[in-house]
Design an enzyme around this catalytic site. Sequence first.
Site, PDB file in Angstrom:
ATOM      1  N   ARG A  42      -4.535  30.763  14.301  1.00 16.07           N
ATOM      2  CA  ARG A  42      -5.396  29.737  14.915  1.00 16.07           C
ATOM      3  C   ARG A  42      -4.966  28.333  14.522  1.00 16.07           C
ATOM      4  O   ARG A  42      -5.291  27.374  15.210  1.00 16.07           O
ATOM      5  CB  ARG A  42      -6.848  29.908  14.430  1.00 16.07           C
ATOM      6  CG  ARG A  42      -7.563  31.121  14.946  1.00 16.07           C
ATOM      7  CD  ARG A  42      -8.847  31.358  14.156  1.00 16.07           C
ATOM      8  NE  ARG A  42      -9.821  30.280  14.229  1.00 16.07           N
ATOM      9  CZ  ARG A  42     -10.736  30.141  15.176  1.00 16.07           C
ATOM     10  NH1 ARG A  42     -10.791  31.007  16.152  1.00 16.07           N
ATOM     11  NH2 ARG A  42     -11.599  29.148  15.141  1.00 16.07           N
ATOM     12  N   TYR A  74     -14.025  37.001  17.556  1.00 10.68           N
ATOM     13  CA  TYR A  74     -13.983  35.672  16.930  1.00 10.68           C
ATOM     14  C   TYR A  74     -13.743  34.640  18.042  1.00 10.68           C
ATOM     15  O   TYR A  74     -12.664  34.100  18.180  1.00 10.68           O
ATOM     16  CB  TYR A  74     -12.845  35.678  15.906  1.00 10.68           C
ATOM     17  CG  TYR A  74     -12.760  34.509  14.929  1.00 10.68           C
ATOM     18  CD1 TYR A  74     -13.617  33.425  14.995  1.00 10.68           C
ATOM     19  CD2 TYR A  74     -11.797  34.514  13.934  1.00 10.68           C
ATOM     20  CE1 TYR A  74     -13.507  32.385  14.092  1.00 10.68           C
ATOM     21  CE2 TYR A  74     -11.675  33.475  13.028  1.00 10.68           C
ATOM     22  CZ  TYR A  74     -12.533  32.414  13.113  1.00 10.68           C
ATOM     23  OH  TYR A  74     -12.401  31.381  12.222  1.00 10.68           O
ATOM     24  N   ASP A 124     -14.061  31.176  20.178  1.00  3.24           N
ATOM     25  CA  ASP A 124     -14.385  29.753  20.138  1.00  3.24           C
ATOM     26  C   ASP A 124     -15.380  29.473  21.264  1.00  3.24           C
ATOM     27  O   ASP A 124     -15.519  30.267  22.204  1.00  3.24           O
ATOM     28  CB  ASP A 124     -13.120  28.916  20.347  1.00  3.24           C
ATOM     29  CG  ASP A 124     -12.287  28.827  19.076  1.00  3.24           C
ATOM     30  OD1 ASP A 124     -12.852  28.995  17.983  1.00  3.24           O
ATOM     31  OD2 ASP A 124     -11.074  28.598  19.188  1.00  3.24           O
ATOM     32  N   ARG A 135     -18.949  38.548   8.192  1.00  2.00           N
ATOM     33  CA  ARG A 135     -19.111  37.615   7.086  1.00  2.00           C
ATOM     34  C   ARG A 135     -20.294  36.735   7.412  1.00  2.00           C
ATOM     35  O   ARG A 135     -20.514  36.346   8.556  1.00  2.00           O
ATOM     36  CB  ARG A 135     -17.854  36.741   6.921  1.00  2.00           C
ATOM     37  CG  ARG A 135     -16.692  37.470   6.359  1.00  2.00           C
ATOM     38  CD  ARG A 135     -16.949  38.014   4.968  1.00  2.00           C
ATOM     39  NE  ARG A 135     -16.905  36.954   3.953  1.00  2.00           N
ATOM     40  CZ  ARG A 135     -17.361  37.115   2.718  1.00  2.00           C
ATOM     41  NH1 ARG A 135     -17.929  38.243   2.347  1.00  2.00           N
ATOM     42  NH2 ARG A 135     -17.256  36.128   1.854  1.00  2.00           N
ATOM     43  N   ARG A 166       2.745  21.547  12.357  1.00  2.00           N
ATOM     44  CA  ARG A 166       3.456  20.520  13.143  1.00  2.00           C
ATOM     45  C   ARG A 166       4.399  19.727  12.283  1.00  2.00           C
ATOM     46  O   ARG A 166       4.048  19.361  11.165  1.00  2.00           O
ATOM     47  CB  ARG A 166       2.462  19.503  13.711  1.00  2.00           C
ATOM     48  CG  ARG A 166       1.564  20.018  14.725  1.00  2.00           C
ATOM     49  CD  ARG A 166       0.858  18.837  15.396  1.00  2.00           C
ATOM     50  NE  ARG A 166      -0.290  19.367  16.093  1.00  2.00           N
ATOM     51  CZ  ARG A 166      -1.533  19.127  15.760  1.00  2.00           C
ATOM     52  NH1 ARG A 166      -1.809  18.301  14.757  1.00  2.00           N
ATOM     53  NH2 ARG A 166      -2.506  19.675  16.430  1.00  2.00           N
ATOM     54  N   ARG A 214     -16.503  24.654   2.606  1.00  2.00           N
ATOM     55  CA  ARG A 214     -16.473  23.392   3.352  1.00  2.00           C
ATOM     56  C   ARG A 214     -17.646  22.531   2.966  1.00  2.00           C
ATOM     57  O   ARG A 214     -18.708  23.033   2.598  1.00  2.00           O
ATOM     58  CB  ARG A 214     -16.597  23.659   4.853  1.00  2.00           C
ATOM     59  CG  ARG A 214     -15.327  24.098   5.487  1.00  2.00           C
ATOM     60  CD  ARG A 214     -15.430  24.050   6.991  1.00  2.00           C
ATOM     61  NE  ARG A 214     -15.955  25.285   7.530  1.00  2.00           N
ATOM     62  CZ  ARG A 214     -15.431  25.947   8.542  1.00  2.00           C
ATOM     63  NH1 ARG A 214     -14.364  25.483   9.160  1.00  2.00           N
ATOM     64  NH2 ARG A 214     -15.970  27.059   8.976  1.00  2.00           N
ATOM     65  N   GLU A 272     -20.974  24.708   2.629  1.00  2.00           N
ATOM     66  CA  GLU A 272     -20.945  26.004   3.300  1.00  2.00           C
ATOM     67  C   GLU A 272     -20.409  27.054   2.333  1.00  2.00           C
ATOM     68  O   GLU A 272     -19.256  26.976   1.918  1.00  2.00           O
ATOM     69  CB  GLU A 272     -20.026  25.855   4.522  1.00  2.00           C
ATOM     70  CG  GLU A 272     -20.002  27.012   5.460  1.00  2.00           C
ATOM     71  CD  GLU A 272     -19.131  26.693   6.688  1.00  2.00           C
ATOM     72  OE1 GLU A 272     -19.333  25.641   7.335  1.00  2.00           O
ATOM     73  OE2 GLU A 272     -18.231  27.492   6.961  1.00  2.00           O
TER      74      GLU A 272
HETATM   75  N1  UDP Z   1      -7.604  28.193   6.837  1.00  2.00           N
HETATM   76  C1  UDP Z   1      -7.026  27.944   5.605  1.00  2.00           C
HETATM   77  N2  UDP Z   1      -7.211  26.746   5.008  1.00  2.00           N
HETATM   78  C2  UDP Z   1      -7.950  25.773   5.580  1.00  2.00           C
HETATM   79  C3  UDP Z   1      -8.546  26.008   6.842  1.00  2.00           C
HETATM   80  C4  UDP Z   1      -8.369  27.240   7.444  1.00  2.00           C
HETATM   81  O1  UDP Z   1      -6.356  28.805   5.070  1.00  2.00           O
HETATM   82  O2  UDP Z   1      -8.108  24.700   4.967  1.00  2.00           O
HETATM   83  C5  UDP Z   1      -7.393  29.515   7.473  1.00  2.00           C
HETATM   84  C6  UDP Z   1      -8.406  30.530   7.001  1.00  2.00           C
HETATM   85  O3  UDP Z   1      -7.738  31.765   6.913  1.00  2.00           O
HETATM   86  C7  UDP Z   1      -9.403  30.553   8.114  1.00  2.00           C
HETATM   87  C8  UDP Z   1      -8.522  30.332   9.334  1.00  2.00           C
HETATM   88  O4  UDP Z   1      -7.522  29.445   8.867  1.00  2.00           O
HETATM   89  O5  UDP Z   1     -10.083  31.769   8.161  1.00  2.00           O
HETATM   90  C9  UDP Z   1      -9.225  29.758  10.550  1.00  2.00           C
HETATM   91  O6  UDP Z   1      -9.820  28.530  10.192  1.00  2.00           O
HETATM   92  P1  UDP Z   1     -10.761  27.725  11.184  1.00  2.00           P
HETATM   93  O7  UDP Z   1     -10.932  26.372  10.638  1.00  2.00           O
HETATM   94  O8  UDP Z   1     -10.244  27.901  12.553  1.00  2.00           O
HETATM   95  O9  UDP Z   1     -12.106  28.565  11.004  1.00  2.00           O
HETATM   96  P2  UDP Z   1     -13.554  28.329  11.648  1.00  2.00           P
HETATM   97  O10 UDP Z   1     -13.674  26.875  11.937  1.00  2.00           O
HETATM   98  O11 UDP Z   1     -13.628  29.218  12.842  1.00  2.00           O
HETATM   99  O12 UDP Z   1     -14.466  28.760  10.566  1.00  2.00           O
END
Ligand code: UDP
Length: 365
Positions: A169, A345, A347, A246, A173, A277, A297
């Site tokens: 996901r 999962y 979006d 989860r 870059r 987060r 979170e």
């Molecule tokens: N991820 C990570 N570090 C970060 C952010 C995301 O390793 O700082 C990985 C982690 O495995 C996570 C996945 O990327 O489950 C998807 O993150 P995303 O931010 O897309 O998750 P969401 O916003 O759906 O909770």
Amino acid sequence: MHDYLIVGSGLFASVFAHEAKKQGKSVLVLERRNHIGGNVYCEEKEGIRIHKYGAHIFHTDYKDVWDYVNQFVDFNNYVNSPIANYNGELYNLPFNMNTFSKMWGVATPAEAAAIIDEQRKVITGKPKNLEEQAISLVGTDIYTKLIKGYTEKQWGRSCVDLPAFIIQRLPVRYTFDNNYFNDRYQGIPIGGYNKLVNALLDGIEVRLGVDYNLQRKEYQEIAETVVYTGAIDAYFDYCLGPLEYRSLRFETERMEEENHQGVAVMNYTDWETPYTRSIEHKHFDFGKQSVTYVTKEYPADWKPGDEAYYPVNDDKNQKLYARYAELAKKEKNVIFGGRLAEYKYYDMDDVIKRALDVSRDIFRR
Ligand code: UDP
């Protein structure tokens, strides 16, 4: 008697309800919570919209989905550029030249690529799990500091036991571009997600505080077709065993300051910080209030009865889901849709697209 009984009022349910009403169908929506909108629901405090069930940032590459939602609400120009905090060291996300430059002091894409190429050599062959996938994408340093701790906290299991697709996901870059998403369209609804959902459900009867799975008998005869957007295992009374999810726990704090962390989303990627987060909600709307609300979170294990946030799409759960999906196919006059009913999962844009596709299929007939 209604044409459709819609169980749930998140995005799948609301879009389907809207499309059905547009076709002249009579629709009744049942919602277990005391508000509509599913997990995009926001609670407003002192002019700040708090994303109560986790931060939602709308982004899509589908022009038709973008045009669809823009019929109901305008979007602001918020661009998600989260910061990773690894034991107090700050890095830009997603993984890009700003991240590489801070991590290794490199200045050019070629220098960054050389380091990553060297580090990814430890992985030979096709990545078998999230750890191998992550190292082969960005090397061991970034994996260790920015991925491993965050991912293991979020999913409650080791990166070697997680599917590779989760990390796919995230963009990688070799440009100085901190936009978390690659999609063409992005923003937060001006007036909030509640405005979007209210508009979708405008003129439709909604009954709040009704748990369909507990009160199914009462509603058995009320509609020709049921659109079910709750958890698929709960629908079948967990007869094949519970699917794993989860969950999340949120702690929101009001602070007497205008700007606490300078960014909407800060990811805590070390293992020691217990939350994943920290969200400063006002920055989604460029708020200028003199106070602020910040939500931590915390990932949490899930047991039946808790809020289910993320499906755990590993092999074991996918196989169990496939068996529930077989049962679902046999249910007459029931449509299963959305993150919980499809154990996916999703979006936001994908779930809207899915609801539009399903409704177009039905109403074209
Ligand atoms: N991820 C990570 N570090 C970060 C952010 C995301 O390793 O700082 C990985 C982690 O495995 C996570 C996945 O990327 O489950 C998807 O993150 P995303 O931010 O897309 O998750 P969401 O916003 O759906 O909770």
